[in-house]
Scaffold this motif. Sequence first.
Motif, PDB file in Angstrom:
ATOM      1  N   GLN A  56       0.947  -1.169   0.097  1.00  0.00           N
ATOM      2  CA  GLN A  56      -0.067   0.034   0.026  1.00  0.00           C
ATOM      3  C   GLN A  56       1.033   1.218   0.135  1.00  0.00           C
ATOM      4  OE1 GLN A  56      -0.647   1.129   3.869  1.00  0.00           O
ATOM      5  NE2 GLN A  56      -0.369   3.080   2.865  1.00  0.00           N
ATOM      6  N   GLY A  57       0.726   2.095  -0.942  1.00  0.00           N
ATOM      7  CA  GLY A  57       1.501   3.103  -1.196  1.00  0.00           C
ATOM      8  C   GLY A  57       1.617   4.223   0.022  1.00  0.00           C
ATOM      9  N   PRO A  58       3.003   4.564   0.198  1.00  0.00           N
ATOM     10  CA  PRO A  58       3.224   5.360   1.337  1.00  0.00           C
ATOM     11  C   PRO A  58       3.002   6.939   0.848  1.00  0.00           C
ATOM     12  CG  PRO A  58       5.362   4.878   0.384  1.00  0.00           C
ATOM     13  CD  PRO A  58       4.259   4.172  -0.105  1.00  0.00           C
ATOM     14  N   MET A  59       1.732   7.443   1.648  1.00  0.00           N
ATOM     15  CA  MET A  59       1.487   8.841   0.891  1.00  0.00           C
ATOM     16  C   MET A  59       1.749  10.042   2.084  1.00  0.00           C
ATOM     17  SD  MET A  59      -1.924   7.509  -1.147  1.00  0.00           S
ATOM     18  CE  MET A  59      -2.510   6.027  -0.039  1.00  0.00           C
ATOM     19  N   SER A  89       7.284  11.727   5.823  1.00  0.00           N
ATOM     20  CA  SER A  89       8.131  12.664   5.588  1.00  0.00           C
ATOM     21  C   SER A  89       7.472  14.136   6.171  1.00  0.00           C
ATOM     22  CB  SER A  89       8.427  12.958   4.276  1.00  0.00           C
ATOM     23  OG  SER A  89       8.774  11.595   3.618  1.00  0.00           O
ATOM     24  N   MET A  90       6.335  14.237   6.399  1.00  0.00           N
ATOM     25  CA  MET A  90       5.718  15.628   6.556  1.00  0.00           C
ATOM     26  C   MET A  90       5.092  15.683   8.155  1.00  0.00           C
ATOM     27  SD  MET A  90       3.705  16.617   3.031  1.00  0.00           S
ATOM     28  CE  MET A  90       4.820  16.531   1.656  1.00  0.00           C
ATOM     29  N   ILE A  91       5.548  14.700   8.718  1.00  0.00           N
ATOM     30  CA  ILE A  91       5.018  14.778  10.241  1.00  0.00           C
ATOM     31  C   ILE A  91       6.148  14.899  11.264  1.00  0.00           C
ATOM     32  CG2 ILE A  91       2.745  13.853  10.007  1.00  0.00           C
ATOM     33  CD1 ILE A  91       3.800  10.939  10.429  1.00  0.00           C
ATOM     34  N   SER A  92       5.931  15.245  12.371  1.00  0.00           N
ATOM     35  CA  SER A  92       7.041  15.488  13.567  1.00  0.00           C
ATOM     36  C   SER A  92       7.333  14.053  13.940  1.00  0.00           C
ATOM     37  CB  SER A  92       6.400  16.341  14.648  1.00  0.00           C
ATOM     38  OG  SER A  92       5.338  15.383  15.288  1.00  0.00           O
ATOM     39  N   LEU A  93       8.654  14.134  14.840  1.00  0.00           N
ATOM     40  CA  LEU A  93       8.933  13.077  15.321  1.00  0.00           C
ATOM     41  C   LEU A  93       8.052  12.368  16.200  1.00  0.00           C
ATOM     42  CD1 LEU A  93      12.804  13.707  15.980  1.00  0.00           C
ATOM     43  CD2 LEU A  93      11.765  12.844  13.820  1.00  0.00           C
ATOM     44  N   GLU A  94       7.520  13.263  17.157  1.00  0.00           N
ATOM     45  CA  GLU A  94       6.267  12.556  18.101  1.00  0.00           C
ATOM     46  C   GLU A  94       5.352  12.041  17.432  1.00  0.00           C
ATOM     47  OE1 GLU A  94       7.451  16.013  17.820  1.00  0.00           O
ATOM     48  OE2 GLU A  94       9.141  15.584  19.210  1.00  0.00           O
ATOM     49  N   LEU A 143       8.002   2.060   6.416  1.00  0.00           N
ATOM     50  CA  LEU A 143       8.096   3.624   6.703  1.00  0.00           C
ATOM     51  C   LEU A 143       8.907   4.146   5.737  1.00  0.00           C
ATOM     52  CD1 LEU A 143       8.788   4.178  10.572  1.00  0.00           C
ATOM     53  CD2 LEU A 143       6.572   3.936   9.246  1.00  0.00           C
ATOM     54  N   ASN A 144       8.161   5.315   4.861  1.00  0.00           N
ATOM     55  CA  ASN A 144       8.834   6.063   3.756  1.00  0.00           C
ATOM     56  C   ASN A 144       9.102   7.408   4.349  1.00  0.00           C
ATOM     57  OD1 ASN A 144       7.856   8.208   1.361  1.00  0.00           O
ATOM     58  ND2 ASN A 144       9.144   6.322   0.500  1.00  0.00           N
ATOM     59  N   CYS A 145      10.571   7.728   3.644  1.00  0.00           N
ATOM     60  CA  CYS A 145      10.963   9.087   3.999  1.00  0.00           C
ATOM     61  C   CYS A 145      11.436   9.879   2.734  1.00  0.00           C
ATOM     62  CB  CYS A 145      12.242   9.007   4.787  1.00  0.00           C
ATOM     63  SG  CYS A 145      12.001   8.611   6.518  1.00  0.00           S
ATOM     64  N   PHE A 146      11.270  11.043   2.641  1.00  0.00           N
ATOM     65  CA  PHE A 146      11.773  11.990   1.557  1.00  0.00           C
ATOM     66  C   PHE A 146      13.466  12.065   1.970  1.00  0.00           C
ATOM     67  CE2 PHE A 146       7.386  14.135   0.575  1.00  0.00           C
ATOM     68  CZ  PHE A 146       6.989  12.991   0.020  1.00  0.00           C
ATOM     69  N   VAL A 147      14.224  11.832   1.007  1.00  0.00           N
ATOM     70  CA  VAL A 147      15.722  12.231   1.179  1.00  0.00           C
ATOM     71  C   VAL A 147      15.935  13.612   1.001  1.00  0.00           C
ATOM     72  CG1 VAL A 147      17.951  11.515   0.890  1.00  0.00           C
ATOM     73  CG2 VAL A 147      16.121   9.625   0.954  1.00  0.00           C
ATOM     74  N   GLU A 150      10.432  18.990   7.527  1.00  0.00           N
ATOM     75  CA  GLU A 150      11.042  18.189   8.601  1.00  0.00           C
ATOM     76  C   GLU A 150      12.512  17.735   8.272  1.00  0.00           C
ATOM     77  OE1 GLU A 150       9.245  17.660  11.372  1.00  0.00           O
ATOM     78  OE2 GLU A 150       7.382  18.600  10.556  1.00  0.00           O
ATOM     79  N   ASP A 151      13.209  17.644   9.334  1.00  0.00           N
ATOM     80  CA  ASP A 151      14.606  17.338   9.354  1.00  0.00           C
ATOM     81  C   ASP A 151      14.553  15.718   8.966  1.00  0.00           C
ATOM     82  OD1 ASP A 151      17.067  16.728   9.856  1.00  0.00           O
ATOM     83  OD2 ASP A 151      17.221  17.803  11.817  1.00  0.00           O
ATOM     84  N   PHE A 152      15.060  15.552   7.705  1.00  0.00           N
ATOM     85  CA  PHE A 152      15.323  14.059   7.286  1.00  0.00           C
ATOM     86  C   PHE A 152      16.547  13.547   8.228  1.00  0.00           C
ATOM     87  CE2 PHE A 152      18.031  11.098   4.934  1.00  0.00           C
ATOM     88  CZ  PHE A 152      17.284  10.022   4.873  1.00  0.00           C
ATOM     89  N   ALA A 153      17.453  14.171   8.653  1.00  0.00           N
ATOM     90  CA  ALA A 153      18.501  13.483   9.422  1.00  0.00           C
ATOM     91  C   ALA A 153      17.989  12.840  10.670  1.00  0.00           C
ATOM     92  CB  ALA A 153      19.510  14.506   9.729  1.00  0.00           C
ATOM     93  N   ALA A 154      17.157  13.842  11.187  1.00  0.00           N
ATOM     94  CA  ALA A 154      16.305  13.380  12.726  1.00  0.00           C
ATOM     95  C   ALA A 154      15.547  11.978  12.200  1.00  0.00           C
ATOM     96  CB  ALA A 154      15.690  14.606  13.186  1.00  0.00           C
ATOM     97  N   GLN A 155      14.784  12.075  11.198  1.00  0.00           N
ATOM     98  CA  GLN A 155      13.698  11.182  10.890  1.00  0.00           C
ATOM     99  C   GLN A 155      14.696   9.737  10.710  1.00  0.00           C
ATOM    100  OE1 GLN A 155      11.193  12.547   7.542  1.00  0.00           O
ATOM    101  NE2 GLN A 155       9.997  13.418   8.992  1.00  0.00           N
ATOM    102  N   PHE A 156      15.732  10.100  10.172  1.00  0.00           N
ATOM    103  CA  PHE A 156      16.856   8.724   9.719  1.00  0.00           C
ATOM    104  C   PHE A 156      17.026   8.096  10.913  1.00  0.00           C
ATOM    105  CE2 PHE A 156      20.647   6.465   8.773  1.00  0.00           C
ATOM    106  CZ  PHE A 156      20.230   5.687   7.748  1.00  0.00           C
ATOM    107  N   GLU A 157      17.410   8.855  12.044  1.00  0.00           N
ATOM    108  CA  GLU A 157      17.991   8.310  13.137  1.00  0.00           C
ATOM    109  C   GLU A 157      16.821   7.735  14.129  1.00  0.00           C
ATOM    110  OE1 GLU A 157      21.150   7.951  14.253  1.00  0.00           O
ATOM    111  OE2 GLU A 157      21.511   8.981  12.601  1.00  0.00           O
TER     112      GLU A 157
END
Length: 345
Positions: free
Chosen positions: A13-16, A41-46, A65-69, A107-114
């Motif tokens: 199911q596609g990540p949107m 990608s567009m939501i906060s870490l919390e 889970l899908n992220c925008f790099v 959002e901060d991708f580096a933080a999302q990656f961690e």
Amino acid sequence: MSLKAIFPVPIIQGPMAGGANTPAMVAAVSNAGGLGSFGISMISLETIRAQVAETRRLTSRPFMLNCFVQGIPSPSQQEVERGVGLLRPIWSSLGWPDLPKPVKWCEDFAAQFELLLELKPAVASFTFDILSAAQVKRLHDVGMLVIGTVTNVEEALAWQAAGADAVVASGVESGGHRGTFIGPQTAATLEAIPLLLAVMQAVKIPVISAGNIMTGAEIRERLALGAIAVQMGTAFLVTEESGIPVAYKERLLAAQGNPTRLTRAISGRYARGIENRFMCQMAGVEAEVPAYPIQNALTGSIRAEAAKRGDAELMSLWAGTGVAKSRAMPTAKLMEILISEINHS
């Protein structure tokens, strides 16, 4: 562990990004044997933490889970003011004296990656750019499988070289944002089937097909061509669990033929959606708007207000070319029907 072992039903199911995916949707897909996924990608870490926790409450099955790099941009004041000026016909039509300034550009991708490394979903997928081999290894070291999104053969080869376990070959028919990161976005014009065939010929890793897939018969076709699975986004937008506004859902269900086209006017990156007043009014200047994520942040308040007013003409109505085949029902029922169609259609 292989991808096939993680989700026996060959449907992702596609990540949107932007709220369409909900824990209930993701869990329903995974519970049916597919791979549910979140665009985070567009939501906060919390919020990511909370949604992952809720999904894990609803399913013990794997999900993605899908992220925008992406990096965080630093646009000049002049660039921002120009972007605001180009959008004047849109925000002034809302009765606003000015366009509210975004709190942040993205959002901060580096933080999302961690956070990914901490949350350890079974699968992580990435779009808009590519990870380094070192980043891929870090994900592998904690047990995650890695999927890259590609729109041409060069990108697929790059992801293979970085160590990805698979790629999603996203045809130009796909709804939402194009994931192009090698070459101009306007050059990534291959439709899903020619792209699938070209990518499969070029790489040794598994290939997932995306673009204009709405039925079990269409899934079977892609599998017969050699795809390990399909990724479907538009089909899930009209499910009961989808988080999109009612007006958006109604436009999807009323769609006839192919009312979609690519635009960069709304977000600054080419994306496919149902044509509306926003796209039409900005058509003459869409080549001039700031790049993603600056334009996306600038239009955020407009789209939020449109959602509040139930005005689909000023929303981003992302959808793929197969939108007219949308079927409104609970996610579990859609999965049941798709599986039946794969086996019998």
